[in-house]
Design an enzyme around this catalytic site. Structure first.
Site, PDB file in Angstrom:
ATOM      1  N   LYS A  52       0.842  -1.205   0.000  1.00 47.24           N
ATOM      2  CA  LYS A  52       0.000   0.000   0.000  1.00 47.24           C
ATOM      3  C   LYS A  52       0.878   1.256   0.000  1.00 47.24           C
ATOM      4  CE  LYS A  52      -3.773  -2.445   2.240  1.00 47.24           C
ATOM      5  NZ  LYS A  52      -4.438  -2.823   3.501  1.00 47.24           N
ATOM      6  N   GLN A  96      -4.202  -1.595   9.756  1.00 46.76           N
ATOM      7  CA  GLN A  96      -4.119  -2.911   9.127  1.00 46.76           C
ATOM      8  C   GLN A  96      -4.675  -3.987  10.063  1.00 46.76           C
ATOM      9  OE1 GLN A  96      -3.048  -3.557   5.882  1.00 46.76           O
ATOM     10  NE2 GLN A  96      -3.757  -5.631   6.293  1.00 46.76           N
ATOM     11  N   ASP A 119     -10.779   3.134   4.443  1.00 46.74           N
ATOM     12  CA  ASP A 119     -11.122   1.710   4.319  1.00 46.74           C
ATOM     13  C   ASP A 119     -12.640   1.515   4.284  1.00 46.74           C
ATOM     14  OD1 ASP A 119      -9.086  -0.101   3.944  1.00 46.74           O
ATOM     15  OD2 ASP A 119      -8.530  -0.202   6.062  1.00 46.74           O
TER      16      ASP A 119
END
Ligand code: NAD
Length: 292
Positions: A52, A96, A119
């Site tokens: 990412k 994460q 997200d």
């Protein structure tokens, strides 16, 4: 059989984003900035976070990687999130997953400012998604919608079966596919671990999204000819013939399913790269929104 090439499509999207970033810079506007928080040193999580961050650099974003030790407490992580929420430089950030067991995942996701929740996991954003309001769509389902759209795959009126009801993939996917949108208008069945007669259900599906995390679960005898198959699964399977000691396996038995498929995503190179591209798209959106 056509391969739904997520690698190439994600490159196209990243090029579009890079162009938009360049234009922003030329106009003297802010450079989008994504932060990623990694707690602990799980191998797969480290790989995902690093890709990412690398993707951010590729499109001209700024990126910050915050690495915290495995024994980080919930309060310490919540403090870090408070700082990121306040930081005007950061447009969006991700935590994460999975988190170490001493940390309550739900509590952490609730602490993220919904305006920076690229997200799309915060309940406010999940609610907006379910109501078809403008929001950050969760990156994996968003990537699948984009892939289907760019390959001109008709979804309206089709029977779609989503296997797996996780909060981050299966459930949002099932909601989005049933909505009145360009890639949507489908009749959706959401299958899960308690579904009986799954084979009868998948055999009638025009489109199958497999997101259950069981390697090579969907077999050729479970699908009809001409099916469109999207394989979300990524599992590390021990493989001593590989230098790194494992191979990445999808949830679809590619060898038996692909000959019957009209379209199919490979693993790797299908949904994975699309997920990263859509995270970048959400970050650009956050940057644009935060300045208006
Ligand atoms: P999860 O592990 O949270 O949940 C699995 C789901 O599968 C559950 O809802 C369960 O009910 C269902 N399930 C389990 N066994 C089943 C069975 N026999 N029949 C039908 N349903 C069954 O799921 P997740 O977090 O969505 O992850 C699924 C897979 O997708 C994993 O391999 C994960 O690594 C991968 N993943 C990939 C990406 C990507 O970018 N490509 C993103 C997220 C997750």
């Amino acid at each position: 059989m056509v391969i739904l090439d997520g690698k190439k499509t994600s490159e196209d999207i990243k090029n579009e984003i890079a162009k938009a970033v360049k234009n922003r810079k030329n106009e003297g506007k802010k450079t989008p900035h994504l932060a990623a928080v990694l707690v602990g040193s799980d191998g797969a999580s480290m790989t995902y976070v690093n890709s990412k961050v690398k993707a951010c650099e590729k499109v001209g974003f700024n990126s910050t990687l915050i690495e915290l030790p495995e024994n980080t407490t919930e309060d310490q992580l919540l403090d870090e999130i408070k700082d990121l929420n306040k930081d005007k430089n950061i447009d969006g950030f991700i935590i994460q997953l999975p988190l170490p067991k001493q940390i309550n995942e739900q509590k952490v996701l609730m602490a993220v400012d919904p305006n920076k929740d690229v997200d799309g996991f915060h309940p406010v954003n999940v609610g907006k998604m379910a109501l078809d309001l403008s929001t950050f769509l969760p990156a994996t389902p968003y990537g699948i919608l984009e892939l289907l759209e760019r390959y001109d795959i008709e979804t309206s009126g089709k029977n779609v079966v989503v296997i797996g009801r996780s909060h981050i993939v299966g459930r949002p996917m099932s909601i989005l596919m049933s909505q009145k949108r360009k890639v949507g208008n489908a009749t959706v069945t959401l299958a899960h671990s308690r579904t009986s007669n799954l084979k009868e259900i998948t055999a009638k599906a025009d489109i199958i999204v497999a997101a259950l995390g069981i390697p090579e679960f969907l077999k050729g005898d479970m699908v009809k000819d001409g099916v469109v198959v999207v394989d979300v699964g990524i599992t590390r399977v021990k493989d001593d013939t590989k230098k790194r000691g494992y191979r990445l396996a999808g949830d679809v038995d590619f060898n038996s399913v692909s000959p019957k498929s009209a379209y199919i995503t490979p693993v790797p190179g299908g949904v994975g790269p699309m997920t990263i591209a859509m995270l970048l798209k959400n970050t650009l959106l956050a940057c644009e929104r935060n300045e208006s």
